[in-house]
Write a protein that holds these residues in place. Structure first.
Motif, PDB file in Angstrom:
ATOM      1  N   ILE A   1      -2.589   4.234 -34.506  1.00 16.26           N
ATOM      2  CA  ILE A   1      -1.976   3.846 -33.238  1.00 16.26           C
ATOM      3  C   ILE A   1      -2.959   4.168 -32.130  1.00 16.26           C
ATOM      4  O   ILE A   1      -3.488   5.281 -32.049  1.00 16.26           O
ATOM      5  CB  ILE A   1      -0.647   4.585 -33.025  1.00 16.26           C
ATOM      6  N   VAL A   2      -3.227   3.186 -31.260  1.00 16.45           N
ATOM      7  CA  VAL A   2      -4.191   3.328 -30.171  1.00 16.45           C
ATOM      8  C   VAL A   2      -3.459   3.153 -28.856  1.00 16.45           C
ATOM      9  O   VAL A   2      -2.652   2.232 -28.713  1.00 16.45           O
ATOM     10  CB  VAL A   2      -5.316   2.269 -30.284  1.00 16.45           C
ATOM     11  N   THR A   3      -3.705   4.020 -27.895  1.00 11.11           N
ATOM     12  CA  THR A   3      -3.093   3.903 -26.577  1.00 11.11           C
ATOM     13  C   THR A   3      -4.165   3.940 -25.506  1.00 11.11           C
ATOM     14  O   THR A   3      -5.276   4.440 -25.729  1.00 11.11           O
ATOM     15  CB  THR A   3      -2.089   5.045 -26.309  1.00 11.11           C
ATOM     16  N   PHE A   4      -3.856   3.388 -24.353  1.00  9.20           N
ATOM     17  CA  PHE A   4      -4.722   3.490 -23.187  1.00  9.20           C
ATOM     18  C   PHE A   4      -3.885   3.281 -21.949  1.00  9.20           C
ATOM     19  O   PHE A   4      -2.754   2.822 -22.023  1.00  9.20           O
ATOM     20  CB  PHE A   4      -5.893   2.504 -23.237  1.00  9.20           C
ATOM     21  N   SER A   5      -4.437   3.610 -20.799  1.00 11.69           N
ATOM     22  CA  SER A   5      -3.728   3.465 -19.529  1.00 11.69           C
ATOM     23  C   SER A   5      -4.520   2.558 -18.600  1.00 11.69           C
ATOM     24  O   SER A   5      -5.750   2.563 -18.617  1.00 11.69           O
ATOM     25  CB  SER A   5      -3.564   4.826 -18.841  1.00 11.69           C
ATOM     26  N   VAL A   6      -3.815   1.803 -17.792  1.00  8.28           N
ATOM     27  CA  VAL A   6      -4.427   1.051 -16.704  1.00  8.28           C
ATOM     28  C   VAL A   6      -4.071   1.800 -15.429  1.00  8.28           C
ATOM     29  O   VAL A   6      -2.895   1.958 -15.106  1.00  8.28           O
ATOM     30  CB  VAL A   6      -3.904  -0.408 -16.648  1.00  8.28           C
ATOM     31  N   GLU A   7      -5.074   2.299 -14.750  1.00  9.17           N
ATOM     32  CA  GLU A   7      -4.858   3.081 -13.538  1.00  9.17           C
ATOM     33  C   GLU A   7      -5.066   2.228 -12.305  1.00  9.17           C
ATOM     34  O   GLU A   7      -5.794   1.231 -12.340  1.00  9.17           O
ATOM     35  CB  GLU A   7      -5.825   4.270 -13.499  1.00  9.17           C
ATOM     36  N   ALA A   8      -4.432   2.624 -11.233  1.00 11.28           N
ATOM     37  CA  ALA A   8      -4.586   1.911  -9.966  1.00 11.28           C
ATOM     38  C   ALA A   8      -6.018   2.043  -9.476  1.00 11.28           C
ATOM     39  O   ALA A   8      -6.626   3.109  -9.529  1.00 11.28           O
ATOM     40  CB  ALA A   8      -3.620   2.468  -8.925  1.00 11.28           C
ATOM     41  N   GLY A   9      -6.558   0.940  -8.997  1.00 13.21           N
ATOM     42  CA  GLY A   9      -7.886   0.925  -8.402  1.00 13.21           C
ATOM     43  C   GLY A   9      -7.766   1.056  -6.892  1.00 13.21           C
ATOM     44  O   GLY A   9      -6.945   1.826  -6.383  1.00 13.21           O
ATOM     45  N   SER A  10      -8.512   0.240  -6.173  1.00 14.69           N
ATOM     46  CA  SER A  10      -8.528   0.343  -4.716  1.00 14.69           C
ATOM     47  C   SER A  10      -8.588  -1.044  -4.081  1.00 14.69           C
ATOM     48  O   SER A  10      -8.760  -2.054  -4.756  1.00 14.69           O
ATOM     49  CB  SER A  10      -9.729   1.179  -4.273  1.00 14.69           C
TER      50      SER A  10
ATOM     51  N   THR B   1      -8.201  -4.071  -6.710  1.00 18.25           N
ATOM     52  CA  THR B   1      -8.023  -3.629  -8.089  1.00 18.25           C
ATOM     53  C   THR B   1      -6.883  -2.613  -8.182  1.00 18.25           C
ATOM     54  O   THR B   1      -6.851  -1.786  -9.088  1.00 18.25           O
ATOM     55  CB  THR B   1      -9.324  -2.998  -8.646  1.00 18.25           C
ATOM     56  N   ARG B   2      -5.932  -2.708  -7.242  1.00 21.35           N
ATOM     57  CA  ARG B   2      -4.812  -1.771  -7.228  1.00 21.35           C
ATOM     58  C   ARG B   2      -3.858  -2.008  -8.391  1.00 21.35           C
ATOM     59  O   ARG B   2      -3.098  -1.127  -8.767  1.00 21.35           O
ATOM     60  CB  ARG B   2      -4.053  -1.862  -5.903  1.00 21.35           C
ATOM     61  N   GLY B   3      -3.854  -3.219  -8.955  1.00 21.34           N
ATOM     62  CA  GLY B   3      -3.042  -3.502 -10.133  1.00 21.34           C
ATOM     63  C   GLY B   3      -1.551  -3.559  -9.892  1.00 21.34           C
ATOM     64  O   GLY B   3      -0.774  -3.265 -10.785  1.00 21.34           O
ATOM     65  N   GLY B   4      -1.151  -3.942  -8.714  1.00 20.30           N
ATOM     66  CA  GLY B   4       0.267  -3.969  -8.378  1.00 20.30           C
ATOM     67  C   GLY B   4       0.981  -5.193  -8.908  1.00 20.30           C
ATOM     68  O   GLY B   4       0.379  -6.157  -9.376  1.00 20.30           O
ATOM     69  N   ALA B   5       2.304  -5.134  -8.811  1.00 25.80           N
ATOM     70  CA  ALA B   5       3.133  -6.261  -9.234  1.00 25.80           C
ATOM     71  C   ALA B   5       2.988  -7.431  -8.265  1.00 25.80           C
ATOM     72  O   ALA B   5       3.274  -8.568  -8.609  1.00 25.80           O
ATOM     73  CB  ALA B   5       4.593  -5.837  -9.326  1.00 25.80           C
ATOM     74  N   ASP B   6       2.539  -7.162  -7.041  1.00 21.92           N
ATOM     75  CA  ASP B   6       2.309  -8.211  -6.053  1.00 21.92           C
ATOM     76  C   ASP B   6       1.013  -7.884  -5.320  1.00 21.92           C
ATOM     77  O   ASP B   6       0.926  -6.894  -4.604  1.00 21.92           O
ATOM     78  CB  ASP B   6       3.475  -8.282  -5.059  1.00 21.92           C
ATOM     79  N   SER B   7       0.004  -8.688  -5.528  1.00 18.10           N
ATOM     80  CA  SER B   7      -1.332  -8.450  -4.964  1.00 18.10           C
ATOM     81  C   SER B   7      -1.422  -9.080  -3.578  1.00 18.10           C
ATOM     82  O   SER B   7      -1.929 -10.181  -3.409  1.00 18.10           O
ATOM     83  CB  SER B   7      -2.385  -9.049  -5.897  1.00 18.10           C
ATOM     84  N   VAL B   8      -0.912  -8.368  -2.561  1.00 10.88           N
ATOM     85  CA  VAL B   8      -0.885  -8.883  -1.190  1.00 10.88           C
ATOM     86  C   VAL B   8      -1.856  -8.080  -0.330  1.00 10.88           C
ATOM     87  O   VAL B   8      -1.861  -6.847  -0.377  1.00 10.88           O
ATOM     88  CB  VAL B   8       0.534  -8.782  -0.587  1.00 10.88           C
TER      89      VAL B   8
ATOM     90  N   GLY C   1       1.096 -13.275  -3.226  1.00  7.71           N
ATOM     91  CA  GLY C   1       1.493 -13.580  -4.594  1.00  7.71           C
ATOM     92  C   GLY C   1       0.487 -13.058  -5.603  1.00  7.71           C
ATOM     93  O   GLY C   1      -0.410 -12.288  -5.292  1.00  7.71           O
ATOM     94  N   GLY C   2       0.651 -13.488  -6.811  1.00  8.90           N
ATOM     95  CA  GLY C   2      -0.217 -13.024  -7.885  1.00  8.90           C
ATOM     96  C   GLY C   2       0.147 -11.612  -8.301  1.00  8.90           C
ATOM     97  O   GLY C   2       0.849 -10.898  -7.598  1.00  8.90           O
ATOM     98  N   THR C   3      -0.320 -11.207  -9.448  1.00  4.20           N
ATOM     99  CA  THR C   3      -0.100  -9.847  -9.926  1.00  4.20           C
ATOM    100  C   THR C   3      -1.438  -9.272 -10.358  1.00  4.20           C
ATOM    101  O   THR C   3      -2.390 -10.006 -10.600  1.00  4.20           O
ATOM    102  CB  THR C   3       0.865  -9.815 -11.123  1.00  4.20           C
ATOM    103  N   GLY C   4      -1.488  -7.953 -10.448  1.00  6.43           N
ATOM    104  CA  GLY C   4      -2.735  -7.315 -10.861  1.00  6.43           C
ATOM    105  C   GLY C   4      -3.744  -7.329  -9.738  1.00  6.43           C
ATOM    106  O   GLY C   4      -3.442  -6.965  -8.608  1.00  6.43           O
ATOM    107  N   GLY C   5      -4.933  -7.800 -10.002  1.00  7.69           N
ATOM    108  CA  GLY C   5      -6.006  -7.783  -9.011  1.00  7.69           C
ATOM    109  C   GLY C   5      -6.389  -9.158  -8.529  1.00  7.69           C
ATOM    110  O   GLY C   5      -5.959 -10.180  -9.055  1.00  7.69           O
ATOM    111  N   SER C   6      -7.222  -9.157  -7.492  1.00  8.38           N
ATOM    112  CA  SER C   6      -7.747 -10.403  -6.956  1.00  8.38           C
ATOM    113  C   SER C   6      -9.033 -10.106  -6.194  1.00  8.38           C
ATOM    114  O   SER C   6      -9.258  -8.974  -5.763  1.00  8.38           O
ATOM    115  CB  SER C   6      -6.732 -11.074  -6.018  1.00  8.38           C
TER     116      SER C   6
END
Length: 183
Positions: A33-42, A75-82, A148-153
């Protein structure tokens, strides 16, 4: 010799039939089993440091030039990249001489590169949309926005400055600062 050959062949076929008829054995397995995390960027903005030389013109003349690519990276990785990028400028001075920031117009133009989903909105898509600069962060003008969009932009554009030199301007080498910010 022929009999031996026939016997060997007959025995060989029987052995082959036994091997083919044997049940299949599953290969041994081991799961990990492999795990990893996606952390908030900036949320960052980069603009050319300059100095950018727009050339020269006489009093009452106009200078037009691009200042180089401006880029926003989310690269904040939010649900809404505004985000919204804005711009303002200082007065342009030469010793004790001043050309006010309001004599300079800003035109973002369209994006030159984007990544991510959502909608990228230029502050001034065409040269006809150019607006006079302001001199404070509180009255900064929009340069580029993303909704709009999710994740980064990411977005890059190459803005143009239009300097309307006042007829009352005196000769000199004027310097000012154009500041881009993003929130």
């Amino acid at each position: 010799m022929r009999k031996r050959f026939a016997v060997l062949t007959s025995a060989g076929v029987g052995a082959l039939m036994v091997i083919l008829a044997a049940p299949a054995v599953a290969a041994p397995t081991a799961d990990t089993i492999v795990t990893f995390s996606v952390e908030a960027g900036s949320l960052d903005i980069v603009a050319p440091a300059g100095p950018i030389d727009l050339g020269s013109a006489p009093p009452g003349g106009t200078l037009t030039g691009q200042i180089g690519p401006v880029s926003v990276s989310d690269t904040r990785g939010g649900a809404d990249s505004v985000w919204t990028a804005t711009v303002f400028a200082t007065d342009f001075t030469a010793a004790a001489l001043t050309i006010p920031f309001a004599s300079v117009e800003y035109w973002s133009g369209p994006t030159t590169a984007t990544t991510g989903g959502g909608t990228f909105i230029p502050g001034q898509p065409t040269v006809g949309d150019a607006v006079p600069m302001t001199g404070t962060t509180l009255t900064a003008i929009p340069a580029m926005a993303h909704t709009g969009g999710t994740g980064g932009s990411t977005a890059t554009w190459n803005p143009t400055l239009i300097v309307n030199i006042p007829i009352t301007a005196q000769i000199g080498d004027y310097t000012g600062t154009v500041t881009h910010q993003v929130a």
